[in-house]
Structures are given as C-alpha cells and as structure tokens.
Design a protein around this motif. Structure first.
Motif, short mmCIF file in Angstrom:
data_model
loop_
_atom_site.label_atom_id
_atom_site.label_comp_id
_atom_site.label_asym_id
_atom_site.label_seq_id
_atom_site.Cartn_x
_atom_site.Cartn_y
_atom_site.Cartn_z
N ASN A 299 0.81 -1.22 0.00
CA ASN A 299 0.00 0.00 0.00
C ASN A 299 0.85 1.27 0.00
OD1 ASN A 299 0.92 0.16 2.63
ND2 ASN A 299 -1.11 0.10 3.58
N LYS B 25 2.79 2.58 2.15
CA LYS B 25 2.78 3.35 3.41
C LYS B 25 3.99 2.93 4.23
CE LYS B 25 -1.28 5.23 2.72
NZ LYS B 25 -1.41 6.60 2.32
N ASN C 157 6.55 4.27 7.97
CA ASN C 157 6.84 5.29 8.98
C ASN C 157 8.33 5.27 9.28
OD1 ASN C 157 7.39 3.42 11.28
ND2 ASN C 157 5.25 2.87 10.93
N PRO D 1 4.29 9.05 10.03
CA PRO D 1 3.93 8.15 8.93
C PRO D 1 4.40 8.75 7.61
CG PRO D 1 1.99 9.34 9.71
CD PRO D 1 3.13 9.73 10.61
N THR E 242 4.28 8.08 3.04
CA THR E 242 3.88 7.33 1.87
C THR E 242 5.08 7.35 0.93
OG1 THR E 242 2.20 7.06 0.15
CG2 THR E 242 2.80 9.31 0.72
#
Length: 156
Positions: free
Chosen positions: A76, A78, A80, A94, A96
């Motif tokens: 996805n 994503k 952190n 976080p 992306t």
C-alpha cells in the motif's frame, strides 16, 4: 484550413511536452517488495565532504538519522520512520512512498504539520539493494557543487 493546421500543430506541441516528474512514471514493484520490512539507518555519509552540515528532509541534522528506524509496506506504499538518537529530538511520522522505474525513491512525510508544506515530497536514488541492505542517495548543492548524501540502511 490554415486555422485547422495551426490548431493541430499547437495541439501536437502541447501534448508532446509531457512532464517527466518522478511521480508521473510507472512503479518498480520488484524493488518495492525488496525494500518491504523494517530497516535501520546505520550510517549517513557525504563522500568527499564530511565537514558540511545537512538538514535531512527539512527535519533534523543528517547525523540524527543514524539509528533511526524505518518501516516500508510495499502493498500500500505506506510506512513510517522514527528518529531516536539520544543527542537529537525524538520524532516519528507516517510516510507514503514508492520506487519508480528510474530507480528513484519518492517519499512524502504525512505528519499533519509537514504534509501541508510538502507538496511534492522528496526524491532520492536507490542503490545497492540486497536482501539485507540498501542505500538512498540524495543530491544537494554545496556552494554550487552537487554532493551526494548517502543513507545506508540495514534490515532489522
């Protein structure tokens, strides 16, 4: 007829000026899957110029990133990261991210305050990816000379 030719020529010209932005390219899913997991930055180097001070990702001195922990989720895009050096201010956010076909790592920090200021994110080059390590290389201008900042990652 002249107007038609002129409009056609202008249309071709406009359409041929396609952007080569890092975000307008196809993804390199194989490399993304190779980066999936938990990582730690073990070193930050500026080949040939360790006397400069670099503010990485507009957050902190680059040396504060040594020991930082990163998590990349490839399905996805994503993840952190957390800065946890004893001599620096703790920070966690976080992100992306993705890798494009040109081998560029594109990241946007999703911290509420930063995300509004960062419209395009950060683009770094991926190098030397193995099962247990890789490098992200940023290019910065130091007194008119382009210098590499190399972030060395090791798998946890």
């Amino acid at each position: 007829m002249k107007k038609f030719i002129l409009i056609s020529a202008l249309s071709v010209l406009i359409l041929s000026c396609k952007s080569n932005s890092a975000t307008n390219t196809k993804l390199d899913n194989k490399t993304q899957v190779g980066m999936k997991g938990n990582w730690t930055i073990t070193a930050v180097n500026y080949p040939g110029s360790n006397v400069i001070k670099v503010n990485s990702f507009d957050l902190a001195d680059s040396k504060c990133f040594v020991g930082s922990t990163w998590k990349f989720i490839s399905n996805n895009n994503k993840g952190n990261f957390s800065l946890n050096s004893a001599s620096c201010t703790a920070y966690s956010t976080p992100i992306t991210w993705f890798i494009n076909k040109e081998g560029e790592f594109v990241m946007k920090i999703l911290d509420e305050a930063k995300a509004k200021k960062v419209k395009e994110g950060y683009v770094l080059r991926v190098a030397n990816l193995t099962d247990n390590s890789f490098q992200l290389i940023d290019r910065i201008d130091v007194a008119g000379k382009m210098t590499d900042v190399v972030y060395q990652f090791s798998r946890n």
